[in-house]
Design a protein around this motif. Structure first.
Motif, PDB file in Angstrom:
ATOM      1  N   TYR A   1    -101.244 -25.325 -30.154  1.00  0.00           N
ATOM      2  CA  TYR A   1    -102.042 -24.740 -29.078  1.00  0.00           C
ATOM      3  C   TYR A   1    -101.834 -23.233 -29.121  1.00  0.00           C
ATOM      4  O   TYR A   1    -100.698 -22.752 -29.068  1.00  0.00           O
ATOM      5  N   HIS A   2    -102.929 -22.488 -29.215  1.00  0.00           N
ATOM      6  CA  HIS A   2    -102.895 -21.029 -29.221  1.00  0.00           C
ATOM      7  C   HIS A   2    -103.543 -20.573 -27.916  1.00  0.00           C
ATOM      8  O   HIS A   2    -104.758 -20.691 -27.762  1.00  0.00           O
ATOM      9  N   GLY A   3    -102.756 -20.093 -26.983  1.00  0.00           N
ATOM     10  CA  GLY A   3    -103.343 -19.628 -25.733  1.00  0.00           C
ATOM     11  C   GLY A   3    -102.311 -19.502 -24.646  1.00  0.00           C
ATOM     12  O   GLY A   3    -101.111 -19.599 -24.884  1.00  0.00           O
ATOM     13  N   ILE A   4    -102.809 -19.293 -23.451  1.00  0.00           N
ATOM     14  CA  ILE A   4    -101.966 -19.185 -22.269  1.00  0.00           C
ATOM     15  C   ILE A   4    -102.211 -20.436 -21.423  1.00  0.00           C
ATOM     16  O   ILE A   4    -103.338 -20.675 -20.968  1.00  0.00           O
TER      17      ILE A   4
ATOM     18  N   ARG B   1    -107.333 -21.858 -28.374  1.00  0.00           N
ATOM     19  CA  ARG B   1    -107.667 -22.657 -29.558  1.00  0.00           C
ATOM     20  C   ARG B   1    -106.596 -23.719 -29.754  1.00  0.00           C
ATOM     21  O   ARG B   1    -105.413 -23.450 -29.608  1.00  0.00           O
ATOM     22  N   ILE B   2    -107.057 -24.905 -30.084  1.00  0.00           N
ATOM     23  CA  ILE B   2    -106.166 -25.976 -30.504  1.00  0.00           C
ATOM     24  C   ILE B   2    -106.489 -26.236 -31.966  1.00  0.00           C
ATOM     25  O   ILE B   2    -107.619 -26.588 -32.307  1.00  0.00           O
TER      26      ILE B   2
ATOM     27  N   THR C   1    -101.920 -36.091 -31.614  1.00  0.00           N
ATOM     28  CA  THR C   1    -101.788 -34.643 -31.754  1.00  0.00           C
ATOM     29  C   THR C   1    -102.753 -33.914 -30.840  1.00  0.00           C
ATOM     30  O   THR C   1    -102.378 -32.927 -30.181  1.00  0.00           O
ATOM     31  N   VAL C   2    -103.991 -34.382 -30.756  1.00  0.00           N
ATOM     32  CA  VAL C   2    -104.973 -33.752 -29.861  1.00  0.00           C
ATOM     33  C   VAL C   2    -104.483 -33.820 -28.426  1.00  0.00           C
ATOM     34  O   VAL C   2    -104.484 -32.815 -27.700  1.00  0.00           O
TER      35      VAL C   2
ATOM     36  N   GLY D   1    -102.069 -31.237 -23.754  1.00  0.00           N
ATOM     37  CA  GLY D   1    -100.985 -31.199 -22.774  1.00  0.00           C
ATOM     38  C   GLY D   1    -100.402 -29.803 -22.647  1.00  0.00           C
ATOM     39  O   GLY D   1    -100.114 -29.333 -21.545  1.00  0.00           O
ATOM     40  N   HIS D   2    -100.240 -29.098 -23.772  1.00  0.00           N
ATOM     41  CA  HIS D   2     -99.738 -27.719 -23.714  1.00  0.00           C
ATOM     42  C   HIS D   2    -100.721 -26.813 -22.978  1.00  0.00           C
ATOM     43  O   HIS D   2    -100.305 -25.921 -22.236  1.00  0.00           O
TER      44      HIS D   2
END
Length: 122
Positions: A56-59, A75-76, A100-101, A106-107
């Motif tokens: 997971y790329h983000g806040i 982005r995931i 994984t998705v 969840g993150h």
């Protein structure tokens, strides 16, 4: 497994998310990448002996303030190569893609790694 078939598995996994969670996913792209970059591996803080299947790329929603606005999409990334190499069997690949998705979503919602493992999505 060919990329198109893998992308279909990822799309199916996203589509399987319950509506109340899917509707809360705002400004998020789920993408398939062949391999994680070294930067992704470092960001994912992968313990020795483990493989990075997604990131997971983000806040996370839980860390956004009132001024969180006008940002690029989170982005995931789901990494095809590591999943296919580790599992090989199409049914196991499908199961891992979904896991994984859900783990990476969840993150997005702010669920920490330990809690995701407790919930069975580690």
């Amino acid at each position: 497994m060919e990329r198109e078939a893998f992308e279909d598995l990822v799309a199916d996994a996203v589509d399987s998310i319950p509506d109340e969670f899917a509707e809360a996913l705002v400004n998020v792209d789920v993408v398939v990448e062949d391999e994680p970059s070294q930067q992704d591996l470092d960001a994912g803080r992968v313990p020795p002996g483990h493989t990075l299947f997604g990131l997971y790329h983000g806040i996370p929603l839980t860390k956004r303030g009132n001024h969180y606005d006008r940002v690029l999409p989170d982005r995931i990334s789901i990494y095809r190569g590591p999943i296919v190499r580790a599992l090989r069997d199409p049914d196991r690949i499908k199961e891992q893609v979904r896991r994984t998705v859900i783990h990476e979503i969840g993150h997005y919602f702010g669920i920490e790694e330990d809690r995701l493992h407790e919930l069975g999505w580690g």
